[in-house]
Design a protein around this motif. Structure first.
Motif, PDB file in Angstrom:
ATOM      1  N   ASP A 188      -4.151   6.030   5.580  1.00 33.76           N
ATOM      2  CA  ASP A 188      -4.277   4.632   5.191  1.00 33.76           C
ATOM      3  C   ASP A 188      -4.877   3.795   6.323  1.00 33.76           C
ATOM      4  O   ASP A 188      -4.821   4.165   7.497  1.00 33.76           O
ATOM      5  N   HIS A 202       1.174   4.230  -2.705  1.00 33.49           N
ATOM      6  CA  HIS A 202       1.057   5.679  -2.475  1.00 33.49           C
ATOM      7  C   HIS A 202       2.157   6.436  -3.227  1.00 33.49           C
ATOM      8  O   HIS A 202       1.911   7.505  -3.797  1.00 33.49           O
ATOM      9  N   ARG A 208      -1.547  10.636   2.316  1.00 32.18           N
ATOM     10  CA  ARG A 208      -2.018   9.296   1.949  1.00 32.18           C
ATOM     11  C   ARG A 208      -1.567   8.263   2.974  1.00 32.18           C
ATOM     12  O   ARG A 208      -2.338   7.385   3.371  1.00 32.18           O
ATOM     13  N   ASP A 236       1.320   6.478  -6.877  1.00 30.69           N
ATOM     14  CA  ASP A 236       0.192   7.368  -7.157  1.00 30.69           C
ATOM     15  C   ASP A 236       0.598   8.838  -7.198  1.00 30.69           C
ATOM     16  O   ASP A 236      -0.062   9.650  -7.854  1.00 30.69           O
ATOM     17  N   THR A 237       1.656   9.199  -6.463  1.00 30.28           N
ATOM     18  CA  THR A 237       1.975  10.627  -6.276  1.00 30.28           C
ATOM     19  C   THR A 237       3.193  11.102  -7.074  1.00 30.28           C
ATOM     20  O   THR A 237       3.512  12.285  -7.036  1.00 30.28           O
ATOM     21  N   LEU A 243       2.230  12.585  -0.165  1.00 33.05           N
ATOM     22  CA  LEU A 243       2.601  11.241   0.286  1.00 33.05           C
ATOM     23  C   LEU A 243       2.271  11.053   1.766  1.00 33.05           C
ATOM     24  O   LEU A 243       1.724  10.023   2.171  1.00 33.05           O
ATOM     25  N   ARG A 280       0.836  -1.195   0.000  1.00 35.47           N
ATOM     26  CA  ARG A 280       0.000   0.000   0.000  1.00 35.47           C
ATOM     27  C   ARG A 280       0.877   1.253   0.000  1.00 35.47           C
ATOM     28  O   ARG A 280       0.581   2.244  -0.678  1.00 35.47           O
ATOM     29  N   ARG A 281       1.977   1.209   0.751  1.00 32.93           N
ATOM     30  CA  ARG A 281       2.885   2.366   0.797  1.00 32.93           C
ATOM     31  C   ARG A 281       3.615   2.550  -0.526  1.00 32.93           C
ATOM     32  O   ARG A 281       3.795   3.685  -0.996  1.00 32.93           O
TER      33      ARG A 281
END
Length: 281
Positions: free
Chosen positions: A240, A58, A236, A61-62, A233, A54-55
């Motif tokens: 989470d 992130h 997000r 995504d950024t 970052l 998940r990290r």
């Protein structure tokens, strides 16, 4: 593939097992020698189950505007969780996945096949050897998630390796790695020190309890020659389901302290996790 039954196979580097998730119809957990490696939901490839993935998500995504296609090199394949994620969140991306365990590649291709037109190409090769032969300035992102069992191999922990990774990245490219350590963080601090000699911008993402030295765990290293959107970052990561903290700037320099980069001749694998450190979550 129609029957959700566990699959076990001895591959090049261990015993790989694919186990269906009873709560998600076409979701699978991959373990190698008992260590969780990947979680994939074939119906929802954008679902990231593990905290560290998940990290990494992130970060992915950024680092560029939403939906922009990227050229991505993945070192370490597992069940291709992040390549599948990027194929749906950044359609049109070209992705190369380098995995040393060819038997594992065969297992995943057989039971968890990639969709047609995914833009993902798998390569059975050693990560360091692939980097040395790869074209310079060819990747927007390099994602390193290479574990032999539950340890990063020694030849992927040196500043010499970091030089080869930096060569493959474009000028505005971003390096992202999944690492693991516990207090007083000799391995993690040396990794950061090595990348600090090559990249102007660094960030570290980890669960607060890990950063405070309360437990062994994963930490995501991010390195770039350009400013990172650490504010986005951090938002997000904090929001989470598994909250994490983003360290950068003076706080990260203080964390690195007097740690020094490690050369090839002195490189060692990442530390062996204590029993039970890598639960599934």
């Amino acid at each position: 593939m129609n029957e959700a039954i566990p699959v076990s196979r001895v591959t090049d580097h261990g015993t790989a097992k694919l186990m269906p998730d009873v709560d998600r119809e076409r979701a699978w957990l991959l373990t190698v020698d008992g260590a969780p490696q990947s979680y994939v939901d074939l119906d929802e490839p954008a679902h990231l189950e593990f905290e560290y993935t998940r990290r990494l998500g992130h970060v992915l995504d950024t680092i560029a505007e939403p939906g922009r296609a990227l050229d991505v090199l993945h070192l370490g394949g597992g069940a291709f969780t992040l390549p599948r994620y990027l194929a749906v969140t950044r359609p049109g991306s070209r992705q190369d996945v380098v995995e040393a365990d060819r038997g594992l590649l065969d297992l995943v291709a057989e039971h968890l096949p990639l969709p047609d037109g995914s833009g993902i190409t798998a390569h059975g090769a050693d990560a360091r050897a692939w980097l040395e032969a790869a074209p310079a300035d060819s990747a927007d992102v390099l994602v390193a998630d290479v574990f032999g069992g539950s340890r990063v191999p020694a030849h992927l922990t040196s500043v010499d390796y970091a030089h080869r990774a930096a060569r493959v990245l474009r000028a505005d490219g971003v390096y992202v790695a999944n690492l693991a350590d516990g207090a007083p963080f000799p391995f993690l601090r040396a990794q950061l020190a090595g990348f600090a000699t090559l990249f102007e911008e660094l960030a570290l993402i980890a669960e607060p309890g890990v950063l405070r030295g309360r437990r062994f765990g994963n930490a995501v290293l991010v390195a770039a020659h350009r400013p990172l959107d650490t504010a986005a970052l951090a938002r997000r990561a904090a929001a989470d389901a598994f909250p994490a903290r983003v360290e950068h700037g003076p706080a990260l320099r203080a964390f690195i302290g007097d740690a020094r980069p490690v050369r090839d001749e002195d490189a060692v694998p990442s530390p062996k996790p204590p029993a039970g450190a890598f639960g599934i979550g």
